[in-house]
Design a protein around this motif. Sequence first.
Motif, PDB file in Angstrom:
ATOM      1  N   LYS A  55       0.830  -1.203   0.000  1.00  0.00           N
ATOM      2  CA  LYS A  55       0.000   0.000   0.000  1.00  0.00           C
ATOM      3  C   LYS A  55       0.868   1.259   0.000  1.00  0.00           C
ATOM      4  O   LYS A  55       0.622   2.210  -0.756  1.00  0.00           O
ATOM      5  CB  LYS A  55      -0.924  -0.003   1.216  1.00  0.00           C
ATOM      6  N   GLN A  56       1.907   1.279   0.848  1.00  0.00           N
ATOM      7  CA  GLN A  56       2.760   2.461   0.955  1.00  0.00           C
ATOM      8  C   GLN A  56       3.591   2.682  -0.302  1.00  0.00           C
ATOM      9  O   GLN A  56       3.742   3.815  -0.769  1.00  0.00           O
ATOM     10  CB  GLN A  56       3.645   2.324   2.200  1.00  0.00           C
ATOM     11  N   ILE A  57       4.118   1.589  -0.848  1.00  0.00           N
ATOM     12  CA  ILE A  57       4.897   1.718  -2.076  1.00  0.00           C
ATOM     13  C   ILE A  57       4.013   2.174  -3.228  1.00  0.00           C
ATOM     14  O   ILE A  57       4.400   3.043  -4.024  1.00  0.00           O
ATOM     15  CB  ILE A  57       5.591   0.377  -2.421  1.00  0.00           C
ATOM     16  N   GLN A  58       2.806   1.602  -3.308  1.00  0.00           N
ATOM     17  CA  GLN A  58       1.880   1.991  -4.366  1.00  0.00           C
ATOM     18  C   GLN A  58       1.515   3.472  -4.270  1.00  0.00           C
ATOM     19  O   GLN A  58       1.466   4.186  -5.274  1.00  0.00           O
ATOM     20  CB  GLN A  58       0.616   1.130  -4.288  1.00  0.00           C
ATOM     21  N   GLU A  59       1.280   3.934  -3.050  1.00  0.00           N
ATOM     22  CA  GLU A  59       0.927   5.343  -2.855  1.00  0.00           C
ATOM     23  C   GLU A  59       2.076   6.260  -3.268  1.00  0.00           C
ATOM     24  O   GLU A  59       1.864   7.288  -3.928  1.00  0.00           O
ATOM     25  CB  GLU A  59       0.548   5.595  -1.400  1.00  0.00           C
ATOM     26  N   ALA A  60       3.305   5.862  -2.892  1.00  0.00           N
ATOM     27  CA  ALA A  60       4.469   6.670  -3.259  1.00  0.00           C
ATOM     28  C   ALA A  60       4.666   6.701  -4.772  1.00  0.00           C
ATOM     29  O   ALA A  60       4.930   7.755  -5.363  1.00  0.00           O
ATOM     30  CB  ALA A  60       5.716   6.112  -2.581  1.00  0.00           C
ATOM     31  N   GLN A  61       4.523   5.554  -5.400  1.00  0.00           N
ATOM     32  CA  GLN A  61       4.709   5.482  -6.847  1.00  0.00           C
ATOM     33  C   GLN A  61       3.616   6.250  -7.585  1.00  0.00           C
ATOM     34  O   GLN A  61       3.881   6.908  -8.597  1.00  0.00           O
ATOM     35  CB  GLN A  61       4.738   4.019  -7.299  1.00  0.00           C
ATOM     36  N   THR A  62       2.388   6.165  -7.065  1.00  0.00           N
ATOM     37  CA  THR A  62       1.287   6.909  -7.679  1.00  0.00           C
ATOM     38  C   THR A  62       1.517   8.406  -7.561  1.00  0.00           C
ATOM     39  O   THR A  62       1.308   9.166  -8.512  1.00  0.00           O
ATOM     40  CB  THR A  62      -0.049   6.530  -7.009  1.00  0.00           C
ATOM     41  N   LEU A  63       1.972   8.826  -6.381  1.00  0.00           N
ATOM     42  CA  LEU A  63       2.245  10.243  -6.151  1.00  0.00           C
ATOM     43  C   LEU A  63       3.317  10.754  -7.109  1.00  0.00           C
ATOM     44  O   LEU A  63       3.185  11.817  -7.714  1.00  0.00           O
ATOM     45  CB  LEU A  63       2.683  10.436  -4.701  1.00  0.00           C
ATOM     46  N   GLU A  64       4.364   9.952  -7.272  1.00  0.00           N
ATOM     47  CA  GLU A  64       5.456  10.356  -8.160  1.00  0.00           C
ATOM     48  C   GLU A  64       5.026  10.332  -9.627  1.00  0.00           C
ATOM     49  O   GLU A  64       5.445  11.182 -10.419  1.00  0.00           O
ATOM     50  CB  GLU A  64       6.661   9.434  -7.950  1.00  0.00           C
ATOM     51  N   SER A  65       4.177   9.365  -9.976  1.00  0.00           N
ATOM     52  CA  SER A  65       3.755   9.245 -11.374  1.00  0.00           C
ATOM     53  C   SER A  65       2.862  10.402 -11.822  1.00  0.00           C
ATOM     54  O   SER A  65       2.726  10.659 -13.015  1.00  0.00           O
ATOM     55  CB  SER A  65       3.009   7.913 -11.582  1.00  0.00           C
ATOM     56  N   ARG A  66       2.242  11.089 -10.864  1.00  0.00           N
ATOM     57  CA  ARG A  66       1.388  12.223 -11.218  1.00  0.00           C
ATOM     58  C   ARG A  66       2.191  13.447 -11.642  1.00  0.00           C
ATOM     59  O   ARG A  66       1.650  14.382 -12.227  1.00  0.00           O
ATOM     60  CB  ARG A  66       0.497  12.584 -10.023  1.00  0.00           C
ATOM     61  N   LEU A  67       3.483  13.434 -11.321  1.00  0.00           N
ATOM     62  CA  LEU A  67       4.347  14.546 -11.705  1.00  0.00           C
ATOM     63  C   LEU A  67       4.747  14.412 -13.170  1.00  0.00           C
ATOM     64  O   LEU A  67       4.912  13.302 -13.691  1.00  0.00           O
ATOM     65  CB  LEU A  67       5.605  14.559 -10.841  1.00  0.00           C
ATOM     66  N   GLU A  68       4.922  15.532 -13.822  1.00  0.00           N
ATOM     67  CA  GLU A  68       5.428  15.507 -15.184  1.00  0.00           C
ATOM     68  C   GLU A  68       6.909  15.140 -15.159  1.00  0.00           C
ATOM     69  O   GLU A  68       7.572  15.211 -14.124  1.00  0.00           O
ATOM     70  CB  GLU A  68       5.218  16.867 -15.846  1.00  0.00           C
ATOM     71  N   LYS A  69       7.425  14.741 -16.319  1.00  0.00           N
ATOM     72  CA  LYS A  69       8.794  14.260 -16.399  1.00  0.00           C
ATOM     73  C   LYS A  69       9.789  15.258 -15.824  1.00  0.00           C
ATOM     74  O   LYS A  69      10.676  14.895 -15.039  1.00  0.00           O
ATOM     75  CB  LYS A  69       9.149  13.940 -17.847  1.00  0.00           C
TER      76      LYS A  69
END
Length: 362
Positions: A197-211
């Motif tokens: 859950k924590q890793i998924q949340e972190a990855q989702t948060l980062e993926s929302r950022l533009e390159k």
Amino acid sequence: MSKRSTTTMAALALVCAVTVLAAPGAAYAAPPPAPSPTTTPAAALKSKDLKTKDLEAVRARIDKLYHDAAVATDEYNAAEEKADKQSDAIVELAQKIAAGQRRLDHLKSSAGAVAREQYRTGGIPRETQFLLSGNPQQFLDNAGRMYQGQQATKNLMSQLADAQDELARYADDASAKWKELDEGAKDKAAAKKRIEKQIQEAQTLESRLEKKERERLRKLEEQAEQQAQTAWLSSGVLKEIDGRATPAGKKAVQFATAQLGKPYVWGAEGPKSYDCSGLTSQAWAAAGHGIPRTSQEQWKQLERVDIKDMRPGDLIIYHGDASHVGMYIGDGAIIHAPRPGRTVTVAGAGSMAILGVVRPDA
């Protein structure tokens, strides 16, 4: 299914069957930063050009999520290590139960032979018949033999009772171990759920950022590490560290160095991927020294040394909760497996908040 699982399941089957049959420290560096906000403003993520302070908030949140995932990973690894020991104990108990059952069967067979002999003689043992024959000489000759027979029968019954009690104890112990194993499996499952859950949340948060924002985020991470390392080196600590690696320490460092570039995977201990304590424990296993699997247990169980006495191969434990570990390789650097999305790499020993140093080959 692994060989260990197959052996354990076979042992458990035997246990179940026989249970029925037998039933009657202080930190060196500055303390970790205060917890960051648990949420990141939605407006910040939607912005096409995030302000530095907003991106810092994102970085802080991601760091906290990965830190919490690391803590849960330690819990998972500890539960797994405990389960391995419990599985070994169950197999050992199953072997004792099997041996005890064979002994009990043999004793029951002997007791049955005695009972059949008594039935054939009308319930009067042959020795007693000799005594009642009226022949004095025969009485004298067989008195000792009768006593020996009585003692043998008594001893047989005592052994039979002891064997039954022992078998019941082994079955109870195995049942208790099985219960602990089951509880440990639940702990592992709960830790796994938190990690994912924590890793998924972190990855989702980062993926929302533009390159370009992700690139800025990575630079902010590097800057924070460099600043911490610079502050650590500026204290003059490196001038005091002049320890030389032992032969075992050199082997551990060589092993860790050979893993550079391999991905971090939580719960992994090689050979293709590692988490932080998986790397350090396997490095020292390769050097001939078994150490605890988790960073928290490494901190608890291994001998602690002053940072000025640190030498290559020693383990540096990070954060107040001992949730991360790296191996010191000299010149103010460590090799470690950082977090999901990263690979085994070299970093500054002071790039994170140091809790203390432990020595596997003290």
